[in-house]
Design a protein around this motif. Structure first.
Motif, PDB file in Angstrom:
ATOM      1  N   VAL A 291       0.843  -1.198   0.000  1.00 41.87           N
ATOM      2  CA  VAL A 291       0.000   0.000   0.000  1.00 41.87           C
ATOM      3  C   VAL A 291       0.882   1.253   0.000  1.00 41.87           C
ATOM      4  N   MET A 292       1.996   1.213   0.709  1.00 42.02           N
ATOM      5  CA  MET A 292       2.925   2.329   0.712  1.00 42.02           C
ATOM      6  C   MET A 292       3.458   2.582  -0.699  1.00 42.02           C
ATOM      7  N   GLY A 293       3.820   1.485  -1.396  1.00 45.53           N
ATOM      8  CA  GLY A 293       4.292   1.623  -2.769  1.00 45.53           C
ATOM      9  C   GLY A 293       3.253   2.245  -3.674  1.00 45.53           C
ATOM     10  N   ARG A 294       2.011   1.846  -3.509  1.00 46.75           N
ATOM     11  CA  ARG A 294       0.928   2.431  -4.303  1.00 46.75           C
ATOM     12  C   ARG A 294       0.856   3.932  -4.089  1.00 46.75           C
ATOM     13  N   ASN A 295       0.972   4.343  -2.833  1.00 49.86           N
ATOM     14  CA  ASN A 295       0.814   5.759  -2.525  1.00 49.86           C
ATOM     15  C   ASN A 295       2.068   6.577  -2.821  1.00 49.86           C
ATOM     16  N   ILE A 296       3.225   5.928  -2.847  1.00 49.58           N
ATOM     17  CA  ILE A 296       4.431   6.624  -3.309  1.00 49.58           C
ATOM     18  C   ILE A 296       4.257   6.994  -4.779  1.00 49.58           C
ATOM     19  N   TYR A 297       3.772   6.041  -5.570  1.00 50.60           N
ATOM     20  CA  TYR A 297       3.565   6.347  -6.991  1.00 50.60           C
ATOM     21  C   TYR A 297       2.500   7.426  -7.151  1.00 50.60           C
ATOM     22  N   GLN A 298       1.412   7.314  -6.393  1.00 52.71           N
ATOM     23  CA  GLN A 298       0.358   8.326  -6.466  1.00 52.71           C
ATOM     24  C   GLN A 298       0.918   9.707  -6.126  1.00 52.71           C
ATOM     25  N   ALA A 299       1.740   9.775  -5.086  1.00 56.76           N
ATOM     26  CA  ALA A 299       2.312  11.059  -4.691  1.00 56.76           C
ATOM     27  C   ALA A 299       3.239  11.611  -5.772  1.00 56.76           C
ATOM     28  N   SER A 300       3.979  10.725  -6.428  1.00 57.14           N
ATOM     29  CA  SER A 300       4.903  11.193  -7.467  1.00 57.14           C
ATOM     30  C   SER A 300       4.163  11.774  -8.660  1.00 57.14           C
ATOM     31  N   THR A 301       2.959  11.243  -8.950  1.00 56.30           N
ATOM     32  CA  THR A 301       2.181  11.800 -10.056  1.00 56.30           C
ATOM     33  C   THR A 301       1.528  13.121  -9.672  1.00 56.30           C
ATOM     34  N   GLY A 302       1.547  13.434  -8.379  1.00 48.65           N
ATOM     35  CA  GLY A 302       0.960  14.693  -7.914  1.00 48.65           C
ATOM     36  C   GLY A 302       2.012  15.713  -7.519  1.00 48.65           C
ATOM     37  N   ASN A 303       3.202  15.592  -8.106  1.00 44.98           N
ATOM     38  CA  ASN A 303       4.274  16.594  -7.951  1.00 44.98           C
ATOM     39  C   ASN A 303       5.025  16.529  -6.639  1.00 44.98           C
ATOM     40  N   SER A 304       5.022  15.392  -5.962  1.00 43.88           N
ATOM     41  CA  SER A 304       5.890  15.243  -4.796  1.00 43.88           C
ATOM     42  C   SER A 304       7.294  14.916  -5.291  1.00 43.88           C
ATOM     43  N   ASN A 305       8.196  15.874  -5.165  1.00 43.61           N
ATOM     44  CA  ASN A 305       9.562  15.669  -5.645  1.00 43.61           C
ATOM     45  C   ASN A 305      10.261  14.536  -4.894  1.00 43.61           C
ATOM     46  N   SER A 306       9.965  14.400  -3.617  1.00 51.09           N
ATOM     47  CA  SER A 306      10.597  13.347  -2.823  1.00 51.09           C
ATOM     48  C   SER A 306      10.146  11.962  -3.269  1.00 51.09           C
ATOM     49  N   ALA A 307       8.862  11.837  -3.621  1.00 53.01           N
ATOM     50  CA  ALA A 307       8.361  10.560  -4.108  1.00 53.01           C
ATOM     51  C   ALA A 307       8.980  10.227  -5.461  1.00 53.01           C
ATOM     52  N   THR A 308       9.089  11.235  -6.311  1.00 57.83           N
ATOM     53  CA  THR A 308       9.712  11.021  -7.618  1.00 57.83           C
ATOM     54  C   THR A 308      11.176  10.635  -7.458  1.00 57.83           C
TER      55      THR A 308
END
Length: 488
Positions: A291-308
């Motif tokens: 679930v964490m992995g899912r939300n890391i990807y979700q965050a990266s698509t929403g401009n979270s530089n740290s997730a990217t």
């Protein structure tokens, strides 16, 4: 869970000696699409002659080697002669019963062929219980409908109506029986026996109980035409695969991080990403990591530089963590691209960081995550030129116009021209008020990115050739409202 499924679908409408049937060709075409959507490799024959049906059956027999499930579907005229059933070809000879037998496909031959194949489960579906239009020309009795037959172990034989009864050609696009099949076939997590019971209820209601479908089954195990991802994939629990069911316990550090990533606010997401360390990863349950992995990807698509950044530096960020833990996070990221919060396949993948994540496929140590994704997507193979995760290259040949050298005119994949009007998107040829194709100006790189998304193939695995040399900074004209996607 991976399944190998093969189907032969035949629909005969244009009979030379009995006039045209309205529905069978449509029934076969629509069943082929439905079965492909359930993961079957489908061979379709429309208006088959006796010779063509014979060859199709032989080819089907060869395709069943190392196949788990075989399915045979026939719509058209079926006749009972001396207690045996025959599926009539469009060129069936009808002078007498003997000629009809030898110019039709014997149902027993289909059954015998499937019984002796390597399959574990065989399904035969017959929408072929219409009246015998040649009965008056024959000396024998006018036996109604089809006769019951023996179903070998592991076999289910389904009739459009009860033995000895008749089914009529439908009034709409499909026969009443096939229409009911199409309504229920792809219902998730319904066993084949339960599915046919639903078909029987729908058919009975649609025909005022004049047509009651019937099955003879000797199945030894369970079969589902459409297994939801939660039923097919056992690596993670249902609450992880459908992460809207995942219950957050903010007393746990890992859950707190997930909660912050779900905030959709990068000032909260970026600090949360700092808490994802190799030491922490090794202490967290794999469902939570998924679930964490899912939300890391979700965050990266929403401009979270740290997730990217985490995606780009995945190997370094997770170095030292157990292999199973690293896999769970990457599995989650890949799953999020293609599946929504309920675990259903997205109509369109999340492409924002698609290529960045698939760059990780270069590393042998991460191969198991891409194998996991391919297993998840296998039932939907018909939607892809190559199943994502398999690592197969796709070659696309782009033809540019002669009069307008920059205009993209055709795109060929696997020898087929795949560029077409997107009926779901306004702005294409069919929607333009002036009747002209309108274009967007795009660089060569932007066209390559567009093709990657359209074909759902990572840029690294997509080999694009243009009909004439194109400079890196050259502007090309991309037709608006057109697509290369495979029809759903």
């Amino acid at each position: 869970m991976s399944r190998s499924l093969a189907a032969l679908v035949i629909g005969n409408s244009k009979y030379k000696k009995a006039g045209k049937l309205k529905n069978p060709a449509n029934d076969a075409a629509d069943m082929a699409v439905a079965l492909a959507g359930c993961g079957f490799t489908v061979t379709t024959l429309i208006d088959g002659t006796h010779k063509q049906m014979d060859k199709a059956l032989l080819d089907f027999k060869a395709s069943l080697k190392k196949t788990d499930v075989g399915l045979f579907f026939f719509a058209g005229h079926g006749v009972q002669i001396a207690g045996e059933n025959y599926l009539a070809a469009v060129d069936v000879k009808v002078t007498d019963e003997a000629e009809a037998k030898h110019s039709s496909l014997a149902l027993n031959r289909v059954i015998d062929m499937m019984e002796t194949s390597d399959t574990k489960t065989d399904i035969i579906i017959l929408d072929a219980c219409r009246n015998n239009p040649w009965a008056r020309a024959w000396r024998g009795d006018d036996a109604r409908g089809l006769a019951p037959v023996y179903a070998p172990r592991g076999t289910l034989i389904a009739y459009a109506t009860s033995p000895g009864q008749l089914a009529s050609d439908g009034k709409g696009r499909n026969g009443a029986y096939t229409a009911a099949l199409l309504e229920h076939l792809a219902t998730p997590d319904v066993s084949v026996e339960a599915m046919f019971k639903r078909v029987r209820n729908t058919l009975s209601a649609a025909t005022a109980q004049k047509q009651i479908s019937w099955e003879h089954t000797s199945l030894a195990g369970e079969f589902y035409f459409n297994l939801s991802v939660a039923q097919r994939i056992t690596d993670y629990g249902p609450a992880a695969l459908s992460d809207d069911l995942f219950e957050i316990d903010t007393k746990k550090k890992s859950h707190k991080i997930i909660s912050e990533l779900k905030s959709l606010t990068w000032p909260r997401q970026n600090p949360a990403m700092a808490g994802i360390t190799s030491g922490m990863i090794g202490k967290v349950a794999k469902d939570t990591l998924f679930v964490m992995g899912r939300n890391i990807y979700q965050a990266s698509t929403g401009n979270s530089n740290s997730a990217t950044s985490f995606i780009h530096d995945f190997n370094a960020k997770t170095a030292g963590a157990p292999i199973v833990s690293r896999k769970a996070i990457l599995d989650g990221m890949l799953f999020e691209i293609f599946f929504d919060k309920t675990g259903a396949l997205r109509d369109e993948p999340k492409f924002r960081r698609f290529n960045e994540v698939f760059e990780l496929q270069r590393f042998a140590a991460l191969k198991s995550s891409f194998d996991f994704l391919a297993a998840c997507l296998l039932p939907y193979a018909g939607r892809y030129y190559a199943i994502p995760g398999k690592g197969h290259e796709v070659v696309a040949d782009v033809r540019l116009g002669k009069k307008n050298n920059e205009a993209i005119v055709e795109v060929f994949v696997g020898g087929q021209q795949v560029l077409r009007i997107d009926d779901d998107e306004p702005g294409g040829w069919g929607d333009a008020d002036d009747g002209k194709i309108h274009y967007r100006k795009r660089t060569k790189k932007q066209v390559e990115e567009w093709l990657s998304e359209q074909l759902i193939v990572p840029e690294r695995l997509l080999k694009i050739s243009f009909s004439h040399p194109v400079a890196a900074d050259e502007i090309l004209h991309l037709p608006m409202g057109w697509t290369c996607r495979l029809p759903a």
